[in-house]
Design a protein around this motif. Structure first.
Motif, PDB file in Angstrom:
ATOM      1  N   GLU A 140      36.406  51.486 -10.884  1.00 44.56           N
ATOM      2  CA  GLU A 140      36.645  52.769 -10.933  1.00 44.56           C
ATOM      3  C   GLU A 140      38.089  53.241 -10.937  1.00 44.56           C
ATOM      4  O   GLU A 140      38.578  54.104 -11.540  1.00 44.56           O
ATOM      5  CB  GLU A 140      36.076  53.454  -9.634  1.00 44.56           C
ATOM      6  N   GLN A 141      38.796  52.414 -10.018  1.00 48.08           N
ATOM      7  CA  GLN A 141      40.417  52.863  -9.835  1.00 48.08           C
ATOM      8  C   GLN A 141      41.170  52.224 -11.042  1.00 48.08           C
ATOM      9  O   GLN A 141      42.549  52.360 -11.050  1.00 48.08           O
ATOM     10  CB  GLN A 141      40.806  52.519  -8.718  1.00 48.08           C
ATOM     11  N   ASN A 142      40.614  51.238 -11.980  1.00 43.52           N
ATOM     12  CA  ASN A 142      41.304  50.475 -12.940  1.00 43.52           C
ATOM     13  C   ASN A 142      42.268  49.759 -12.329  1.00 43.52           C
ATOM     14  O   ASN A 142      43.728  49.640 -12.847  1.00 43.52           O
ATOM     15  CB  ASN A 142      41.961  51.504 -13.978  1.00 43.52           C
ATOM     16  N   TYR A 143      42.169  49.022 -11.117  1.00 41.58           N
ATOM     17  CA  TYR A 143      43.127  48.163 -10.464  1.00 41.58           C
ATOM     18  C   TYR A 143      42.544  47.076  -9.741  1.00 41.58           C
ATOM     19  O   TYR A 143      41.571  47.673  -8.663  1.00 41.58           O
ATOM     20  CB  TYR A 143      44.257  48.908  -9.883  1.00 41.58           C
ATOM     21  N   GLY A 144      42.703  45.963  -9.765  1.00 43.51           N
ATOM     22  CA  GLY A 144      42.252  45.010  -8.803  1.00 43.51           C
ATOM     23  C   GLY A 144      42.939  43.754  -9.224  1.00 43.51           C
ATOM     24  O   GLY A 144      43.364  43.359 -10.021  1.00 43.51           O
ATOM     25  N   ARG A 145      43.223  43.081  -7.859  1.00 43.68           N
ATOM     26  CA  ARG A 145      43.690  41.648  -7.853  1.00 43.68           C
ATOM     27  C   ARG A 145      42.791  40.827  -7.064  1.00 43.68           C
ATOM     28  O   ARG A 145      42.784  41.164  -5.747  1.00 43.68           O
ATOM     29  CB  ARG A 145      45.069  41.607  -7.459  1.00 43.68           C
ATOM     30  N   ILE A 146      42.315  39.772  -7.735  1.00 45.17           N
ATOM     31  CA  ILE A 146      41.227  39.112  -6.944  1.00 45.17           C
ATOM     32  C   ILE A 146      41.724  37.530  -6.656  1.00 45.17           C
ATOM     33  O   ILE A 146      42.081  36.890  -8.071  1.00 45.17           O
ATOM     34  CB  ILE A 146      39.846  39.161  -7.432  1.00 45.17           C
ATOM     35  N   GLU A 181      35.612  40.053 -17.933  1.00 50.00           N
ATOM     36  CA  GLU A 181      34.839  40.959 -17.465  1.00 50.00           C
ATOM     37  C   GLU A 181      35.790  42.253 -16.849  1.00 50.00           C
ATOM     38  O   GLU A 181      35.560  43.487 -17.148  1.00 50.00           O
ATOM     39  CB  GLU A 181      33.508  41.100 -16.556  1.00 50.00           C
ATOM     40  N   GLY A 182      36.754  41.965 -16.223  1.00 50.00           N
ATOM     41  CA  GLY A 182      37.551  42.670 -15.542  1.00 50.00           C
ATOM     42  C   GLY A 182      38.670  43.057 -16.216  1.00 50.00           C
ATOM     43  O   GLY A 182      39.580  44.132 -15.928  1.00 50.00           O
ATOM     44  N   ALA A 183      39.129  42.599 -17.520  1.00 47.68           N
ATOM     45  CA  ALA A 183      40.424  42.892 -18.136  1.00 47.68           C
ATOM     46  C   ALA A 183      40.459  44.388 -18.598  1.00 47.68           C
ATOM     47  O   ALA A 183      41.579  44.806 -18.330  1.00 47.68           O
ATOM     48  CB  ALA A 183      40.420  42.015 -19.777  1.00 47.68           C
ATOM     49  N   LYS A 184      39.377  45.080 -19.069  1.00 48.38           N
ATOM     50  CA  LYS A 184      39.695  46.445 -19.539  1.00 48.38           C
ATOM     51  C   LYS A 184      40.081  47.370 -18.255  1.00 48.38           C
ATOM     52  O   LYS A 184      40.179  48.448 -18.590  1.00 48.38           O
ATOM     53  CB  LYS A 184      38.417  46.909 -20.198  1.00 48.38           C
TER      54      LYS A 184
END
Length: 304
Positions: A140-146, A181-184
């Motif tokens: 939703e926030q268009n940002y994540g680092r896992i 899956e998370g790239a976009k």
């Protein structure tokens, strides 16, 4: 340029000691608000303690912001609750370091299936639980680092750790789909294979000087880079004692066999060609294996 985590909220699982504690402290030192998660048990997963609270006290004493959480990564509902509490207090979650784990080492001949399943559940399913709990927020926030935590045992094997190795290589595999899956949505997912002297490894009989060289502080730089704003994605990085390297899952060009040689004997006869590493590639998706198959078939005139 200094890497900062100002205005970021980070969750670190298994952060009551060892690597997780070091990650939490350094993230906080660089400005992140940190959820220190730790069930607090012994390294075989039993018992409880107030380890997470002590790390929070360290962070707050240094002027940072942190909250403790005693949730069990193996229980999805508890990970959902963890994320909800972090969002309630700080508004969002930007970083997740999946570090929690246990050991139940025995040779496969002597290992019970209960111990096999438990280790896989904590490491692999536990990391999936925590990741699923933050995934929609990050989308939703268009940002994540896992960051997933693998191991040389998962990548290359180690006697007496079949359960641990299966879970750890599974985490590298999980990374390889989640990064796609998370790239976009600007979610970058990486895998770290640390070599560190911690509670998990303290009885392996290594010399004291080596144990000190393998301090978690020498792994943390790689972990923090891999969850930073400019982090790469889909990398497997090894770190220990100040040495850092990358590991890859590669694919050889192989060979396509004519119909009459598609037999076990044909495989044996062409084995050296099949495993020859000249021209090997590092696929970015599973579909590239199919492309290599088609290229090999093209050399013998098609599907045949």
């Amino acid at each position: 340029m200094t890497i900062s985590f100002e205005d970021r909220v980070a969750i670190v699982t298994g952060a009551g000691g060892g690597l997780g504690r070091t990650y939490a402290l350094e993230l906080a030192r660089r400005g992140a608000k940190v959820v220190v998660n730790d069930l607090g048990g012994s390294r075989d997963g039993t018992g409880h303690s107030d380890a997470a609270l002590k790390v929070v006290e360290e962070i707050e004493a240094a002027g940072g912001a942190a909250m403790s959480n005693g949730g069990n990564v193996a229980e999805f509902g508890q990970m959902e609750e963890l994320v909800a509490k972090a969002k309630e207090k700080w508004g969002s979650v930007h970083i997740l370091i999946n570090n929690a784990g246990i050991l139940r080492d025995k040779s496969f001949a002597k290992m019970t299936m209960e111990d096999f399943e438990l280790v896989v559940k904590v490491h692999l399913i536990g990391s999936a639980n925590a990741t699923k709990a933050v995934w929609e927020t990050m989308r939703e926030q268009n940002y994540g680092r896992i960051l997933m935590t693998a191991s040389s045992t998962g990548l290359y094997g180690n006697f007496g750790q079949s359960n641990y190795g299966a879970a750890k290589l599974g985490l590298a595999g999980l990374t390889k789909t989640l990064y796609l899956e998370g790239a976009k949505n600007n979610i970058r997912v990486n895998t770290l294979a640390p070599v560190a002297g911690t509670r998990m490894t303290e009885d392996l009989g290594m010399p004291e000087a080596l144990f000190k060289a393998l301090s978690p502080e020498n792994v943390a730089p790689a972990a923090l880079f891999l969850v930073s704003e400019d982090a790469p994605t889909n990398m497997i990085v090894g770190a220990g004692a100040g040495a850092y390297h990358a590991a890859y899952v590669t694919l050889t060009p192989g060979v396509a066999l004519p119909l009459e040689e598609r037999t076990p004997e044909g495989i044996a006869a062409h084995w050296d060609q099949i495993i020859a590493r000249d021209g090997e590639i590092v696929p970015k998706t599973g579909g590239e294996q199919s492309a290599v198959v088609m290229a090999a078939l093209g050399k013998i005139g098609g599907l045949g």
